[in-house]
Write a protein that holds these residues in place. Sequence first.
Motif, PDB file in Angstrom:
ATOM      1  N   UNK A   1       0.831  -1.200   0.000  1.00  0.00           N
ATOM      2  CA  UNK A   1       0.000   0.000   0.000  1.00  0.00           C
ATOM      3  C   UNK A   1       0.866   1.252   0.000  1.00  0.00           C
ATOM      4  N   UNK A   2       0.309   2.320  -0.503  1.00  0.00           N
ATOM      5  CA  UNK A   2       1.015   3.593  -0.496  1.00  0.00           C
ATOM      6  C   UNK A   2       1.447   3.938   0.930  1.00  0.00           C
ATOM      7  N   UNK A   3       2.673   4.413   1.051  1.00  0.00           N
ATOM      8  CA  UNK A   3       3.231   4.718   2.356  1.00  0.00           C
ATOM      9  C   UNK A   3       4.028   3.578   2.952  1.00  0.00           C
ATOM     10  N   UNK A   4       3.911   2.416   2.348  1.00  0.00           N
ATOM     11  CA  UNK A   4       4.611   1.247   2.864  1.00  0.00           C
ATOM     12  C   UNK A   4       6.052   1.162   2.394  1.00  0.00           C
ATOM     13  N   UNK A   5       6.690   0.057   2.734  1.00  0.00           N
ATOM     14  CA  UNK A   5       8.109  -0.140   2.427  1.00  0.00           C
ATOM     15  C   UNK A   5       8.337  -1.515   1.823  1.00  0.00           C
TER      16      UNK A   5
ATOM     17  N   UNK B   1      16.424  -0.233  -0.409  1.00  0.00           N
ATOM     18  CA  UNK B   1      15.389  -0.037   0.599  1.00  0.00           C
ATOM     19  C   UNK B   1      14.464   1.067   0.113  1.00  0.00           C
ATOM     20  N   UNK B   2      13.189   0.743   0.000  1.00  0.00           N
ATOM     21  CA  UNK B   2      12.219   1.696  -0.531  1.00  0.00           C
ATOM     22  C   UNK B   2      11.183   2.000   0.540  1.00  0.00           C
ATOM     23  N   UNK B   3      11.157   3.241   0.981  1.00  0.00           N
ATOM     24  CA  UNK B   3      10.209   3.698   1.996  1.00  0.00           C
ATOM     25  C   UNK B   3       9.245   4.722   1.415  1.00  0.00           C
ATOM     26  N   UNK B   4       8.169   4.953   2.134  1.00  0.00           N
ATOM     27  CA  UNK B   4       7.165   5.945   1.708  1.00  0.00           C
ATOM     28  C   UNK B   4       6.780   5.756   0.251  1.00  0.00           C
TER      29      UNK B   4
ATOM     30  N   UNK C   1      14.465  -8.713 -13.421  1.00  0.00           N
ATOM     31  CA  UNK C   1      13.475  -7.765 -12.922  1.00  0.00           C
ATOM     32  C   UNK C   1      12.553  -8.353 -11.880  1.00  0.00           C
ATOM     33  N   UNK C   2      12.053  -7.494 -11.013  1.00  0.00           N
ATOM     34  CA  UNK C   2      11.065  -7.883 -10.011  1.00  0.00           C
ATOM     35  C   UNK C   2       9.966  -6.822  -9.977  1.00  0.00           C
ATOM     36  N   UNK C   3       8.727  -7.270  -9.921  1.00  0.00           N
ATOM     37  CA  UNK C   3       7.593  -6.344  -9.994  1.00  0.00           C
ATOM     38  C   UNK C   3       7.337  -5.709  -8.639  1.00  0.00           C
ATOM     39  N   UNK C   4       7.183  -4.404  -8.642  1.00  0.00           N
ATOM     40  CA  UNK C   4       6.756  -3.656  -7.460  1.00  0.00           C
ATOM     41  C   UNK C   4       5.452  -2.944  -7.818  1.00  0.00           C
ATOM     42  N   UNK C   5       4.421  -3.209  -7.043  1.00  0.00           N
ATOM     43  CA  UNK C   5       3.126  -2.580  -7.264  1.00  0.00           C
ATOM     44  C   UNK C   5       2.694  -1.878  -5.997  1.00  0.00           C
ATOM     45  N   UNK C   6       2.415  -0.586  -6.114  1.00  0.00           N
ATOM     46  CA  UNK C   6       2.000   0.214  -4.976  1.00  0.00           C
ATOM     47  C   UNK C   6       0.556   0.643  -5.192  1.00  0.00           C
ATOM     48  N   UNK C   7      -0.307   0.219  -4.300  1.00  0.00           N
ATOM     49  CA  UNK C   7      -1.727   0.551  -4.424  1.00  0.00           C
ATOM     50  C   UNK C   7      -2.044   1.820  -3.648  1.00  0.00           C
TER      51      UNK C   7
END
Length: 124
Positions: free
Chosen positions: A13-17, A82-85, A117-123
């Motif tokens: 979710x948006x805001x997650x890491x 590391x991906x935050x926010x 590649x690896x998929x990142x999906x932010x809802x």
Amino acid sequence: QVRLVESGGGLVQAGGSLRLSCAASGRTFSSNAMGWFRQAPGKERAFVAAINWSGTSTNYADAVKGRFTISRDNAKNTVYLQMNSLKPEDTAVYYCAAGKAAAVVTTPYNYDYWGQGTQVTVSS
């Protein structure tokens, strides 16, 4: 055979890491810069972050500065992101790459080994 294998992607979710990992095999990349790129649907592959051979120098795209952190463990031949926010606009396939030289570079031309590649999906 040289391989770069990304892991750690997923749905968040948006805001997650999330923390992405890229494990190299077949040769050591301790003398090479490493980078992360991403490609969203319908868009070109874009630079995200890079780190020099020793980990003492990094560079980030403006869109991720202050939210993402690249690091490396040369003993493990692994680089991390590391991906935050996280934001919905971060949704993309993320690729790691090994640079041709030791210094930080931001253009795909300067990288000669790529992961799948690896998929990142932010809802939202």
